[in-house]
Design a protein around this motif. Sequence first.
Motif, PDB file in Angstrom:
ATOM      1  N   THR A 293       0.412   5.849   6.302  1.00  0.00           N
ATOM      2  CA  THR A 293       0.970   4.540   5.964  1.00  0.00           C
ATOM      3  C   THR A 293       2.465   4.498   6.239  1.00  0.00           C
ATOM      4  O   THR A 293       2.984   3.505   6.759  1.00  0.00           O
TER       5      THR A 293
ATOM      6  N   THR B 280       0.829  -1.200   0.000  1.00  0.00           N
ATOM      7  CA  THR B 280       0.000   0.000   0.000  1.00  0.00           C
ATOM      8  C   THR B 280       0.862   1.248   0.000  1.00  0.00           C
ATOM      9  O   THR B 280       0.560   2.220  -0.693  1.00  0.00           O
TER      10      THR B 280
ATOM     11  N   ALA C 129      -4.878  11.664  -0.567  1.00  0.00           N
ATOM     12  CA  ALA C 129      -3.805  10.735  -0.952  1.00  0.00           C
ATOM     13  C   ALA C 129      -2.528  11.023  -0.170  1.00  0.00           C
ATOM     14  O   ALA C 129      -1.840  10.093   0.269  1.00  0.00           O
TER      15      ALA C 129
ATOM     16  N   GLY D  36       1.037   6.629  -6.776  1.00  0.00           N
ATOM     17  CA  GLY D  36      -0.100   7.519  -7.005  1.00  0.00           C
ATOM     18  C   GLY D  36       0.249   8.973  -6.773  1.00  0.00           C
ATOM     19  O   GLY D  36      -0.170   9.859  -7.524  1.00  0.00           O
ATOM     20  N   LEU D  37       1.032   9.230  -5.728  1.00  0.00           N
ATOM     21  CA  LEU D  37       1.448  10.606  -5.459  1.00  0.00           C
ATOM     22  C   LEU D  37       2.371  11.137  -6.540  1.00  0.00           C
ATOM     23  O   LEU D  37       2.319  12.325  -6.872  1.00  0.00           O
TER      24      LEU D  37
ATOM     25  N   CYS E 155      -8.662   2.297   4.724  1.00  0.00           N
ATOM     26  CA  CYS E 155      -8.544   1.724   3.374  1.00  0.00           C
ATOM     27  C   CYS E 155      -9.902   1.254   2.853  1.00  0.00           C
ATOM     28  O   CYS E 155     -10.222   1.454   1.678  1.00  0.00           O
TER      29      CYS E 155
ATOM     30  N   VAL F 177      -3.070   9.777   3.462  1.00  0.00           N
ATOM     31  CA  VAL F 177      -2.982   8.319   3.547  1.00  0.00           C
ATOM     32  C   VAL F 177      -1.528   7.873   3.418  1.00  0.00           C
ATOM     33  O   VAL F 177      -1.086   6.963   4.132  1.00  0.00           O
ATOM     34  N   TRP F 178      -0.775   8.509   2.543  1.00  0.00           N
ATOM     35  CA  TRP F 178       0.637   8.156   2.382  1.00  0.00           C
ATOM     36  C   TRP F 178       1.416   8.426   3.667  1.00  0.00           C
ATOM     37  O   TRP F 178       2.214   7.590   4.099  1.00  0.00           O
TER      38      TRP F 178
ATOM     39  N   SER G 120       2.121   1.588  -3.575  1.00  0.00           N
ATOM     40  CA  SER G 120       1.096   2.038  -4.525  1.00  0.00           C
ATOM     41  C   SER G 120       0.677   3.483  -4.276  1.00  0.00           C
ATOM     42  O   SER G 120       0.458   4.233  -5.230  1.00  0.00           O
ATOM     43  N   THR G 121       0.587   3.896  -3.010  1.00  0.00           N
ATOM     44  CA  THR G 121       0.251   5.295  -2.748  1.00  0.00           C
ATOM     45  C   THR G 121       1.407   6.213  -3.142  1.00  0.00           C
ATOM     46  O   THR G 121       1.169   7.338  -3.575  1.00  0.00           O
ATOM     47  N   SER G 122       2.637   5.729  -3.016  1.00  0.00           N
ATOM     48  CA  SER G 122       3.779   6.530  -3.467  1.00  0.00           C
ATOM     49  C   SER G 122       3.720   6.749  -4.976  1.00  0.00           C
ATOM     50  O   SER G 122       3.946   7.866  -5.458  1.00  0.00           O
TER      51      SER G 122
END
Length: 146
Positions: free
Chosen positions: A72, A23, A65, A30-31, A97, A68-69, A26-28
């Motif tokens: 996380t 996660t 986002a 996405g950012l 999530c 959340v990053w 994937s969020t990295s």
Amino acid sequence: MSTTPTTRIGGWLLAPLAWLLLTLLSTSLGLVVWFMAIISPRAHQMLSELSTQNVVLWYLSMATAVAVWIYTLWLSVAFFKRRALVRKHYIIWLLVCVLLALKSFAFSPVNDEIAVSQLILPLLAAALMAPYFRYAQRVKNTFVNP
């Protein structure tokens, strides 16, 4: 700061750790996409053509986002340090999530099949890992550092 001798991270705890790290990855990614859009002149042109409400929602999604990053990343560091608060915060993180997956299911203009497939994994992870973090003796013995 002293640490208590604890059980090492292993066994079934590797699955929640892998979920957390994937996660984070994937969020990295996405950012990176969000920030590439911010620096793109074409994206600024497209955003200027949208209504104010849509631009606000776009930036609100980006802020979510980022939040959340950060959460996380913080939870990943605490996981490796075997902090006692990981047990509670991992369950909260799983619920966040699930809420984000529900948000994308309800409000995103994507095909329902794609939205459902993105909703199933967080629901399954929360259904399996939340009780494990709540009741397992291994988890209680591993996360004991202040």
